[in-house]
Structure formats: C-alpha cells, structure tokens
Design a protein around this motif. Structure first.
Motif, mmCIF file in Angstrom:
data_model
loop_
_atom_site.group_PDB
_atom_site.id
_atom_site.type_symbol
_atom_site.label_atom_id
_atom_site.label_comp_id
_atom_site.label_asym_id
_atom_site.label_seq_id
_atom_site.Cartn_x
_atom_site.Cartn_y
_atom_site.Cartn_z
ATOM 1 N N ARG A 85 0.812 -1.226 0.000
ATOM 2 C CA ARG A 85 0.000 0.000 0.000
ATOM 3 C C ARG A 85 0.839 1.268 0.000
ATOM 4 O O ARG A 85 0.536 2.209 -0.724
ATOM 5 N N THR A 86 1.887 1.304 0.793
ATOM 6 C CA THR A 86 2.701 2.529 0.829
ATOM 7 C C THR A 86 3.384 2.720 -0.522
ATOM 8 O O THR A 86 3.422 3.828 -1.067
ATOM 9 N N ARG A 135 12.090 2.905 1.525
ATOM 10 C CA ARG A 135 11.691 2.077 2.681
ATOM 11 C C ARG A 135 12.794 1.063 2.917
ATOM 12 O O ARG A 135 13.236 0.386 1.998
ATOM 13 N N HIS A 169 7.946 6.553 10.389
ATOM 14 C CA HIS A 169 7.171 6.439 9.150
ATOM 15 C C HIS A 169 6.397 7.769 9.020
ATOM 16 O O HIS A 169 5.180 7.816 9.190
ATOM 17 N N GLN A 172 3.178 8.295 6.924
ATOM 18 C CA GLN A 172 1.992 7.639 7.498
ATOM 19 C C GLN A 172 1.388 8.560 8.561
ATOM 20 O O GLN A 172 0.173 8.727 8.637
ATOM 21 N N ARG A 205 6.549 1.692 13.950
ATOM 22 C CA ARG A 205 7.046 3.027 13.535
ATOM 23 C C ARG A 205 5.904 4.001 13.293
ATOM 24 O O ARG A 205 6.079 5.211 13.399
ATOM 25 N N THR A 206 4.708 3.498 12.987
ATOM 26 C CA THR A 206 3.587 4.409 12.729
ATOM 27 C C THR A 206 3.187 5.148 14.007
ATOM 28 O O THR A 206 2.999 6.358 13.984
ATOM 29 N N ARG A 268 -0.670 -3.839 14.462
ATOM 30 C CA ARG A 268 -0.350 -5.268 14.588
ATOM 31 C C ARG A 268 0.967 -5.454 15.358
ATOM 32 O O ARG A 268 1.747 -4.505 15.511
ATOM 33 N N GLN A 270 4.641 -6.361 15.548
ATOM 34 C CA GLN A 270 5.693 -6.250 14.520
ATOM 35 C C GLN A 270 6.732 -7.351 14.729
ATOM 36 O O GLN A 270 7.894 -7.079 15.034
ATOM 37 N N PRO A 307 -3.092 1.476 10.498
ATOM 38 C CA PRO A 307 -2.250 1.774 9.315
ATOM 39 C C PRO A 307 -2.266 0.635 8.304
ATOM 40 O O PRO A 307 -1.842 0.827 7.166
ATOM 41 N N PHE A 308 -2.733 -0.538 8.743
ATOM 42 C CA PHE A 308 -2.729 -1.755 7.934
ATOM 43 C C PHE A 308 -1.312 -2.208 7.603
ATOM 44 O O PHE A 308 -0.419 -1.380 7.530
ATOM 45 N N PRO A 309 -0.984 -3.416 7.374
ATOM 46 C CA PRO A 309 -1.905 -4.551 7.342
ATOM 47 C C PRO A 309 -2.408 -4.947 8.739
ATOM 48 O O PRO A 309 -1.695 -4.768 9.717
HETATM 49 C C1 NCD Z 1 2.894 -0.026 8.462
HETATM 50 C C2 NCD Z 1 4.397 -0.121 8.302
HETATM 51 O O1 NCD Z 1 4.896 -0.628 7.321
HETATM 52 O O2 NCD Z 1 5.046 0.357 9.217
HETATM 53 N N1 NCD Z 1 2.202 -0.187 7.285
HETATM 54 C C3 NCD Z 1 2.070 0.863 6.436
HETATM 55 O O3 NCD Z 1 3.020 1.440 5.955
HETATM 56 N N2 NCD Z 1 0.825 1.282 6.192
HETATM 57 C C4 NCD Z 1 2.373 -0.813 9.574
HETATM 58 C C5 NCD Z 1 2.707 -2.256 9.692
HETATM 59 O O4 NCD Z 1 3.427 -2.830 8.884
HETATM 60 O O5 NCD Z 1 2.228 -2.839 10.650
#
Ligand code: NCD
Length: 354
Positions: A85-86, A135, A169, A172, A205-206, A268, A270, A307-309
């Motif tokens: 998604r990002t 990233r 992040h 985000q 990180r979000t 979620r 990590q 922020p998903f997933p």
């Molecule tokens: C997050 C990330 O990659 O930090 N996802 C995102 O960028 N939307 C959150 C995550 O992976 O849990």
C-alpha cells in the motif's frame, strides 16, 4: 569504519533538533525523514494542498493540469522492505503529478550483492533521479541517505522516508493526522482530543511518528495500551514530557480505556523485529484486540484507525460500523503524499491557484 561512517556517527550524536536542520534547504523542508521536522504551518499547508488536489483531480481537465506540474521530474522508489500500500500510494501520488517513476524492490537485484556499499549505490541512483522515496529495514538508512546527499553530493536531491526499520514512518503520520483532522472537522479538529494507540507500540514506527507529530496540536492526551513488553519506548515518552503532552500506559486490557478515547489507533504485532524467532508469540496480546462487543464502550463520535496490514487486532465485523475509518484513512495516503511531494518541490502555489 570508513570516513563517511565516522562522519555520520558524529552527525548522529547531535540532538535531533540540530540534525533535522540538515534536511532543510533555504529554510524550507527538503527531505522528509522524521516527524519532528513538521510544524503546524507545514502541516496546514500540506492539508490545504491535499484538499485542492482531491478537488482538482475529480475531472479530466484537472487531472491533465496536475500531470503537467512535475512532468519534468523523475522519482525512484527504493523499497527493499515488504510494502504494497505505501509503495502503490507513493507511486500513484507521483503519477498524479506527472512524475516518472522507477523502482528497486529487492536488494538482491542491485549491486549491493556484488559488495557495493550503500553509499555508492545511493550516489549512482541519485544521478538518474530527482527524488528518492525509500523504505528500508534499517532505522537510520533513510537518514543516512539524506545526510550523505546533502553534505557530499554535487546534486543533492530530496529523500522521503517511506518507513525506516522500527523507528519512523513520517508520511503515514501525515495521512493519519489528516484523517483525524477531517474526521473531527465538526468537533474543532484534533486539538483537545484523546488519542488511544494500541498494539506493538515498542516497534511500531507508525505510532512513534504519530506521537511525535502530536506536539503540533493543543491539549492532546495520549493513552498507550499494550502489554508491558510492547509499551512505548523511553525516547518517545521523553519527547512527550518535554512538550507537556500527557500520556498514560494501560497494560491490562484495551477495554479499560476505550470509553475515554476520541480516536483508537490499532496496530499489529511487529514480529519481523523479533531478535529470537517466535518471541512475540509468547506475549499474551488477547486483551488488546477490538471486537464487536467493545463497540458499546466507544464514544459515538470516536473513530477507529489502523495503518494496515491488520491481523486479528480488529474484527472484520467492525468494518461496517461508521466509526471504522481505516479504509478512508488508507485512501488519504495517496493524496497527502502527492501534496507533500508538491510541497517539497515548491510547486504548490500552482495547485492552490488552479
Ligand atoms: C505499516 C508499516 O509498514 O510500518 N504499514 C504501512 O506502511 N501502512 C504498519 C505495519 O506494517 O504494521
């Protein structure tokens, strides 16, 4: 350690406030590496551009106008950590502004495998592009890229951090705050609200970037809900204390604090950052999930974000609740990222005056 490693190590010893000055040019935001770089004025400008972009791109003539804005620029998406998604939202954001994109998504296909240093790869790539969006699993890699280009390259180009290890992040956090501001438009915006963050706060990180961004809003209260092993780290807590932002820890159960929250930000676990395989599974996180029976404890005006997933932190049965904001939050990513890029390239007046 080579000479650049030594110089970067020195740079990293500087307080954050001094380090982030390296990521400005002519007193303007140049690289986007850490949330601490953003102030309320920049945030408001980015949101203003975002709202214009959304409106302009509704019809064909507006979209054509936008695709000319940065059609002379190229961007490289250097995403060597999993992302869909990002990655896609950045790519779509670039295309919306006419920027041509190229990508590296797998470190194994680059010369790093032949023993090339990161610094040399970076300098090579930077000669083909006008913007790097990165990233990486390393916490300081985006920062090193921006530092190296700003201090040692003949032709510095901006670097945008699309997620650096378990550290930051920032884009985000921008889309999260945009979602919060819009959702609370009729309740005076984000100022004065209580934000509950839940899940893996230690390595997420979000939530770290979002916490740093809270310094730009008035009377914010934060509740961190997580088992002790996943609680927010001292660096962020210290930052909140220095900026007089009250926060509390809830380590027993999410349900205890749900009634107080205006926004509930779920994340979620990590476990890709586990140092011993399977160590996260040993922590009981069952008290930190959101299910249909929790919905009666939540304010009718509150919003639920992610922020998903997602895994099992939010029961899919909640998706139909009007307070579930995560799908809209996700869509906001593309718009706010396009606005940030327009802001960095200083072309936003064209958008605002359209
Ligand atoms: C997050 C990330 O990659 O930090 N996802 C995102 O960028 N939307 C959150 C995550 O992976 O849990």
């Amino acid at each position: 350690m080579n000479i650049l490693d030594e110089k970067f190590a020195e740079f990293q010893k500087l307080p954050t406030e001094e380090r982030i000055e390296c990521f400005e040019k002519d007193n303007r935001l140049f690289d986007m590496i850490r949330s601490q770089q953003l102030n309320r004025e920049i945030i408001n400008d980015i949101f203003d551009i975002t709202n214009h972009l959304r409106r302009i791109s509704k019809d064909k003539s507006g979209s054509i106008f936008m695709q000319n804005i940065l059609c002379h620029k190229r961007a490289m998406l250097w995403f060597t950590q999993p992302s869909s998604r990002t990655f896609l939202s950045f790519e779509s954001a670039c295309h919306m502004l006419g920027i041509k994109t190229s990508e590296i998504r797998d470190a194994r296909v680059s010369s790093e495998i032949k023993g090339e240093s990161f610094d040399d790869s970076l300098r090579t790539f930077s000669s083909y592009t006008d913007l790097i969006i990165m990233r990486h699993k390393g916490e300081n890699v985006a920062e090193r890229a921006a530092w190296l280009l700003n201090t040692h390259a003949k032709r510095p180009i901006p670097v945008i951090n699309g997620g650096s290890g378990s550290d930051q992040h920032p884009t985000q956090a921008i889309l999260d705050v945009y979602t919060l501001q819009r959702s609370f438009e009729e309740q005076g915006g984000l100022d004065g609200k209580t934000i509950l963050m839940c899940g893996d706060l230690k390595r997420g990180r979000t939530v770290r970037s979002l916490s740093y961004l809270m310094k730009n809003f008035e009377d914010i209260k934060i509740i961190y809900a997580a088992p002790r092993a996943f609680q927010m780290r001292d660096d962020v807590c210290g930052f909140l204390e220095r900026h007089d932002i009250p926060y509390v820890f809830e380590t027993e159960a999410l349900g205890n604090v749900l009634p107080e929250a205006d926004a509930i930000y779920m994340t979620r676990i990590q476990d890709e950052h586990d140092t011993i395989s399977g160590e996260s599974d040993k922590i009981d996180t069952s008290g930190f999930r959101l299910g249909p029976s929790d919905m009666s404890k939540i304010k009718s005006t509150a919003i639920i974000m992610h922020p998903f997933p997602r895994r099992d932190e939010i029961d899919v049965a909640i998706d139909a609740d009007p307070r579930a904001m995560y799908w809209r939050q996700e869509r906001n990513g593309m718009w706010t990222r396009a606005a940030l890029i327009a802001y960095i390239f200083d072309v936003h007046d064209e958008i605002l005056n359209y």
